[in-house]
Design a protein around this motif. Structure first.
Motif, PDB file in Angstrom:
ATOM      1  N   CYS A  58      52.440 -34.855  -2.072  1.00 21.65           N
ATOM      2  CA  CYS A  58      51.524 -34.677  -3.198  1.00 21.65           C
ATOM      3  C   CYS A  58      50.311 -33.812  -2.886  1.00 21.65           C
ATOM      4  CB  CYS A  58      51.034 -36.045  -3.695  1.00 21.65           C
ATOM      5  SG  CYS A  58      52.327 -37.270  -3.950  1.00 21.65           S
ATOM      6  N   HIS A  62      47.598 -31.758  -5.268  1.00 24.15           N
ATOM      7  CA  HIS A  62      46.459 -32.592  -5.645  1.00 24.15           C
ATOM      8  C   HIS A  62      45.363 -32.634  -4.582  1.00 24.15           C
ATOM      9  CE1 HIS A  62      48.426 -34.108  -9.257  1.00 24.15           C
ATOM     10  NE2 HIS A  62      49.520 -34.304  -8.548  1.00 24.15           N
ATOM     11  N   ALA A  66      43.202 -36.148  -2.657  1.00 19.42           N
ATOM     12  CA  ALA A  66      43.458 -36.358  -4.088  1.00 19.42           C
ATOM     13  C   ALA A  66      42.323 -35.867  -4.966  1.00 19.42           C
ATOM     14  CB  ALA A  66      43.741 -37.835  -4.374  1.00 19.42           C
ATOM     15  N   LEU A  81      43.144 -37.033  -8.783  1.00 27.68           N
ATOM     16  CA  LEU A  81      43.744 -38.344  -9.043  1.00 27.68           C
ATOM     17  C   LEU A  81      42.765 -39.475  -8.762  1.00 27.68           C
ATOM     18  CD1 LEU A  81      47.319 -37.855  -7.514  1.00 27.68           C
ATOM     19  CD2 LEU A  81      46.535 -37.438  -9.854  1.00 27.68           C
ATOM     20  N   VAL A  84      42.379 -42.460 -11.513  1.00 29.11           N
ATOM     21  CA  VAL A  84      43.467 -42.591 -12.486  1.00 29.11           C
ATOM     22  C   VAL A  84      44.131 -43.959 -12.399  1.00 29.11           C
ATOM     23  CG1 VAL A  84      43.887 -40.106 -12.471  1.00 29.11           C
ATOM     24  CG2 VAL A  84      45.221 -41.578 -10.959  1.00 29.11           C
ATOM     25  N   SER A  88      48.777 -45.098 -13.661  1.00 29.85           N
ATOM     26  CA  SER A  88      49.151 -43.703 -13.881  1.00 29.85           C
ATOM     27  C   SER A  88      50.166 -43.236 -12.849  1.00 29.85           C
ATOM     28  CB  SER A  88      47.899 -42.814 -13.838  1.00 29.85           C
ATOM     29  OG  SER A  88      48.240 -41.460 -14.058  1.00 29.85           O
ATOM     30  N   VAL A  89      49.953 -43.597 -11.582  1.00 34.25           N
ATOM     31  CA  VAL A  89      50.876 -43.195 -10.528  1.00 34.25           C
ATOM     32  C   VAL A  89      52.242 -43.848 -10.735  1.00 34.25           C
ATOM     33  CG1 VAL A  89      51.294 -43.197  -8.046  1.00 34.25           C
ATOM     34  CG2 VAL A  89      48.979 -42.858  -8.916  1.00 34.25           C
ATOM     35  N   GLN A  92      53.983 -41.940 -13.681  1.00 28.45           N
ATOM     36  CA  GLN A  92      54.390 -40.566 -13.400  1.00 28.45           C
ATOM     37  C   GLN A  92      55.489 -40.505 -12.338  1.00 28.45           C
ATOM     38  OE1 GLN A  92      53.516 -38.017 -15.098  1.00 28.45           O
ATOM     39  NE2 GLN A  92      51.649 -38.601 -16.164  1.00 28.45           N
ATOM     40  N   VAL A 126      46.408 -44.441  -4.167  1.00 33.55           N
ATOM     41  CA  VAL A 126      45.559 -43.807  -5.187  1.00 33.55           C
ATOM     42  C   VAL A 126      44.595 -44.831  -5.783  1.00 33.55           C
ATOM     43  CG1 VAL A 126      45.572 -42.649  -7.430  1.00 33.55           C
ATOM     44  CG2 VAL A 126      47.259 -42.023  -5.700  1.00 33.55           C
TER      45      VAL A 126
END
Length: 274
Positions: A58, A62, A66, A81, A84, A88-89, A92, A126
């Motif tokens: 990632c 990102h 992040a 990120l 979020v 959200s992670v 997605q 995250v």
């Protein structure tokens, strides 16, 4: 009685009564207050494993931490990120939208690149960066006990807030700029709740202040029962409404008239061989 009356006038009597009341009230609240849904425990090992996965898969879009990456023109190559949240992670990555195969106006759902455990670890990492929406619990997704009234309310909320994009039966539809609202009839309850909470891509965010957790659960229950709803009136054509009806009208109706006109022309008196 005189001795008790004297003690009630003691300077500390009021404080003692107040403390006793607070202790009793706190005990009653702890005993009868509803318990919140307990999320799966996240350990520091999960966060470390999630960071390792993030760096490999990632960080190129990102950023290493992040924080996001911007292009030289000021466009966002990969958004930040931070904040979020795990929801959200999980949405997605758990639907295959991320990692993104190629840049486009919308990330389509596709085959999953990470296992369920790896997705949980990425979400844990995250989520550790800053507060954000957590993965929804049973108050959003437990639809097994939904009754007729719950489903009816969910249908009303769905028709009010969702049909403009997702079609009246959740089959999806086209949107401006090459975007589209996906088919949500086979989406899991957790991912549907996460989509409402986080507002992925062009979808608006429906916070709990706008649509309560119970109302979200009822919407999910309504969409779930659409999977077993029969096709009334014959062939449903994907439940895409007048678009499909117009296509059949043009192909079968107009096509039939054109074919009939050609047949008449081919068998007319003036074209017959003598």
């Amino acid at each position: 009685m005189r001795k008790l009356s004297t003690r009630r006038r003691h300077p500390l009597a009021g404080l003692l009564v107040l403390l006793t009341g607070l202790v009793v009230a706190g005990g009653l609240y702890a005993a009868f207050a509803p318990k919140p849904a307990e999320a799966e425990a996240v350990t520091s090992r999960d966060i470390e494993a999630g960071r390792d996965l993030f760096i490999i898969g990632c960080a190129s879009c990102h950023g290493t931490n992040a924080e996001g990456i911007e292009t030289q023109r000021g466009n966002v190559y990969g958004p930040s990120l931070i904040g979020v949240g795990a929801a959200s992670v999980d949405f997605q990555v758990g639907t295959g939208r991320m990692p993104l195969a190629q840049a486009g106006v919308q990330a389509p759902d596709k085959r999953l690149a990470y296992s369920e455990e790896e997705t949980r670890q990425l979400a844990a990492y995250v989520a550790s960066l800053a507060p954000g929406p957590a993965i929804p619990g049973e108050e959003y997704t437990d639809i097994d006990d939904a009754d007729v009234d719950d489903i009816r309310e969910g249908g009303e909320l769905f028709r009010t807030n969702c049909t403009a994009c997702h079609n009246s039966v959740g089959a999806g539809g086209a949107m401006p700029g090459g975007k589209y609202a996906p088919d949500i009839r086979d989406v899991t309850p957790v991912h549907m709740a996460e989509a409402m909470i986080t507002g992925p891509q062009q979808m608006p965010v429906f916070s709990d202040e706008v649509i309560s957790p119970e109302e979200k659960r009822n919407i999910i229950a309504y969409v779930d029962q659409l999977n077993s709803q029969p096709e009334y009136g014959g062939f449903g054509g994907g439940s895409l409404g007048p678009v499909v009806d117009g296509m059949f009208t043009f192909v079968i109706g107009i096509g039939g008239l054109v074919g009939f006109a050609i047949w008449i022309g081919a068998h007319g008196a003036r074209v017959k061989k003598r």
